[in-house]
Design a protein around this motif. Structure first.
Motif, short mmCIF file in Angstrom:
data_model
loop_
_atom_site.label_atom_id
_atom_site.label_comp_id
_atom_site.label_asym_id
_atom_site.label_seq_id
_atom_site.Cartn_x
_atom_site.Cartn_y
_atom_site.Cartn_z
N ALA A 46 0.85 -1.19 0.00
CA ALA A 46 0.00 0.00 0.00
C ALA A 46 0.88 1.24 0.00
O ALA A 46 0.86 2.07 0.92
CB ALA A 46 -0.93 -0.01 1.21
N ALA A 47 1.66 1.41 -1.07
CA ALA A 47 2.68 2.45 -1.11
C ALA A 47 2.09 3.85 -1.06
O ALA A 47 2.66 4.76 -0.45
CB ALA A 47 3.53 2.30 -2.38
N GLY A 48 0.93 4.05 -1.69
CA GLY A 48 0.33 5.38 -1.70
C GLY A 48 -0.09 5.82 -0.31
O GLY A 48 0.15 6.97 0.09
N ILE A 49 -0.72 4.92 0.43
CA ILE A 49 -1.15 5.25 1.79
C ILE A 49 0.06 5.54 2.66
O ILE A 49 0.07 6.48 3.46
CB ILE A 49 -1.99 4.11 2.37
N THR A 50 1.09 4.72 2.53
CA THR A 50 2.29 4.90 3.35
C THR A 50 2.95 6.25 3.06
O THR A 50 3.40 6.95 3.98
CB THR A 50 3.27 3.75 3.10
N ALA A 51 3.01 6.62 1.78
CA ALA A 51 3.61 7.91 1.42
C ALA A 51 2.79 9.07 1.99
O ALA A 51 3.35 10.04 2.53
CB ALA A 51 3.72 8.03 -0.09
N ASN A 52 1.46 8.97 1.88
CA ASN A 52 0.61 10.04 2.43
C ASN A 52 0.75 10.15 3.94
O ASN A 52 0.77 11.25 4.50
CB ASN A 52 -0.85 9.77 2.06
N ALA A 53 0.83 9.00 4.61
CA ALA A 53 0.97 9.02 6.06
C ALA A 53 2.28 9.68 6.48
O ALA A 53 2.32 10.46 7.44
CB ALA A 53 0.89 7.61 6.61
N ALA A 54 3.35 9.39 5.76
CA ALA A 54 4.65 9.98 6.09
C ALA A 54 4.61 11.50 5.91
O ALA A 54 5.12 12.25 6.74
CB ALA A 54 5.74 9.36 5.21
N ARG A 55 3.98 11.95 4.82
CA ARG A 55 3.90 13.40 4.58
C ARG A 55 3.01 14.09 5.61
O ARG A 55 3.34 15.18 6.09
CB ARG A 55 3.39 13.66 3.16
N ALA A 56 1.89 13.45 5.95
CA ALA A 56 0.99 14.05 6.93
C ALA A 56 1.64 14.14 8.30
O ALA A 56 1.49 15.14 9.01
CB ALA A 56 -0.30 13.24 7.00
N ALA A 57 2.36 13.10 8.68
CA ALA A 57 3.03 13.11 9.97
C ALA A 57 4.10 14.21 10.03
O ALA A 57 4.24 14.93 11.02
CB ALA A 57 3.65 11.75 10.25
N ALA A 84 5.18 9.10 14.00
CA ALA A 84 4.64 8.04 13.16
C ALA A 84 5.62 6.88 13.09
O ALA A 84 6.84 7.05 13.17
CB ALA A 84 4.36 8.56 11.75
N VAL A 85 5.06 5.68 12.95
CA VAL A 85 5.86 4.47 12.81
C VAL A 85 5.18 3.58 11.78
O VAL A 85 3.95 3.58 11.67
CB VAL A 85 6.01 3.74 14.16
N VAL A 86 5.97 2.87 11.01
CA VAL A 86 5.45 1.92 10.03
C VAL A 86 5.64 0.51 10.58
O VAL A 86 6.77 0.12 10.92
CB VAL A 86 6.17 2.05 8.67
N LEU A 141 10.14 1.98 1.35
CA LEU A 141 9.49 2.90 2.27
C LEU A 141 9.98 4.32 2.01
O LEU A 141 11.11 4.53 1.54
CB LEU A 141 9.79 2.51 3.71
N PRO A 142 9.16 5.32 2.32
CA PRO A 142 9.62 6.71 2.18
C PRO A 142 10.85 6.97 3.05
O PRO A 142 11.03 6.35 4.10
CB PRO A 142 8.42 7.53 2.66
N GLU A 143 11.66 7.89 2.61
CA GLU A 143 12.85 8.23 3.38
C GLU A 143 12.47 8.82 4.73
O GLU A 143 11.52 9.59 4.85
CB GLU A 143 13.71 9.23 2.60
N GLY A 144 13.23 8.44 5.74
CA GLY A 144 13.08 9.03 7.05
C GLY A 144 12.04 8.40 7.95
O GLY A 144 11.90 8.83 9.10
N VAL A 145 11.31 7.39 7.46
CA VAL A 145 10.29 6.78 8.32
C VAL A 145 10.94 5.74 9.23
O VAL A 145 11.97 5.15 8.90
CB VAL A 145 9.16 6.12 7.49
N THR A 146 10.33 5.54 10.39
CA THR A 146 10.78 4.52 11.33
C THR A 146 9.92 3.28 11.12
O THR A 146 8.70 3.34 11.17
CB THR A 146 10.63 5.00 12.77
N ALA A 147 10.57 2.15 10.88
CA ALA A 147 9.84 0.90 10.62
C ALA A 147 10.16 -0.12 11.71
O ALA A 147 11.30 -0.19 12.20
CB ALA A 147 10.22 0.33 9.26
N VAL A 148 9.14 -0.89 12.10
CA VAL A 148 9.31 -1.96 13.09
C VAL A 148 8.68 -3.23 12.51
O VAL A 148 7.77 -3.17 11.68
CB VAL A 148 8.65 -1.60 14.43
#
Length: 248
Positions: free
Chosen positions: A78-89, A96-98, A226-233
């Protein structure tokens, strides 16, 4: 006000996370679903269905509903949702965390070929066999519609969106699946090659073991980055720890 956690859901991990968050005193959780599945099942906490209107709409929702943290636990593709979430955060300053389950890795005896996209996967198929078991979900099947010389068996939870390959057999089913069941399906339909996305997790991994046991090639579509700068677990426990809610 109790802390408000927004979970972008649609996966088993999102369901487990919502249940864990609700069980913690003083925590409010809202799970957001895209609405693409008609029967998503019961979720703990508040639930909203539908899109936000892009990154700007999600940012406005975070402000209006006083969200304290966002966990993106959507599907790995779901790349589009993930990108939007990163920008909104980033726009709101909301942490935000992925949450992404680990992907699959080939083992001894596997005959995997990796593809960067569904279109790339389609280009790999003709030399590999005529009968294809396609398990990439109900979206994006147009990438295979031009392969009229191949026979496709398509499995998805919901009916696939057209266009689909002509003459395709559609199997509607939801995991988890067993290795014996998957091997029987592959034999019954005389499958030559399996195509799947690297979704990870145990619910649909049995097909990979079955393909290995039968010596079948597998085309695996790699996850989008994943978008740059996001924290993933990798799991719910790690997400809770990052939110400061790891102990009760």
């Amino acid at each position: 006000m109790p802390p408000h956690i927004l979970v972008l859901g649609g996966t088993t991990e999102a369901r487990e996370l919502a249940a864990s968050l609700v069980s913690r005193p003083g925590v409010r959780v809202t799970t957001s679903l895209a609405g693409r599945v008609s029967r998503p099942g019961t979720l703990d906490g508040d639930v909203r269905v539908g899109g936000f209107g892009g990154a700007e709409g999600l940012a406005a929702w975070l402000r209006d509903h006083r969200v304290d943290a966002v966990v993106d636990a959507t599907h790995p593709f779901a790349a589009g949702i993930t990108a939007n979430a990163a920008r909104a955060a980033a726009a709101t300053g909301v942490p935000a965390v992925v949450l992404r389950r680990p992907g699959w890795s080939p083992g001894p005896g596997d005959r995997w070929q990796e593809a960067a996209s569904l279109s790339d996967a389609a280009t790999l198929l003709p030399p590999l066999g005529r009968r294809v078991f396609l398990t990439t979900g109900r979206l994006g099947l147009a990438a295979f519609a031009h392969l009229t010389e191949l026979h496709f068996v398509v499995r998805s939870v919901e009916p696939p969106e057209p266009p689909v390959p002509p003459g395709a057999e559609v199997l509607l089913a939801r995991g988890p699946f067993t290795v014996d069941g998957e091997a029987a399906l592959l034999c019954e339909h005389r499958i030559d090659v399996l195509v799947t996305k690297d979704s990870g997790g145990a619910a649909t991994a049995a097909k990979l073991t079955a393909a290995r046991s039968l010596g079948l090639p597998v085309v695996v579509v790699r996850r989008p980055p994943l978008p740059e700068g996001v924290t993933a677990v990798p799991d719910v426990s790690a997400a809770l720890s990052l939110l400061g809610l790891g102990s009760r």
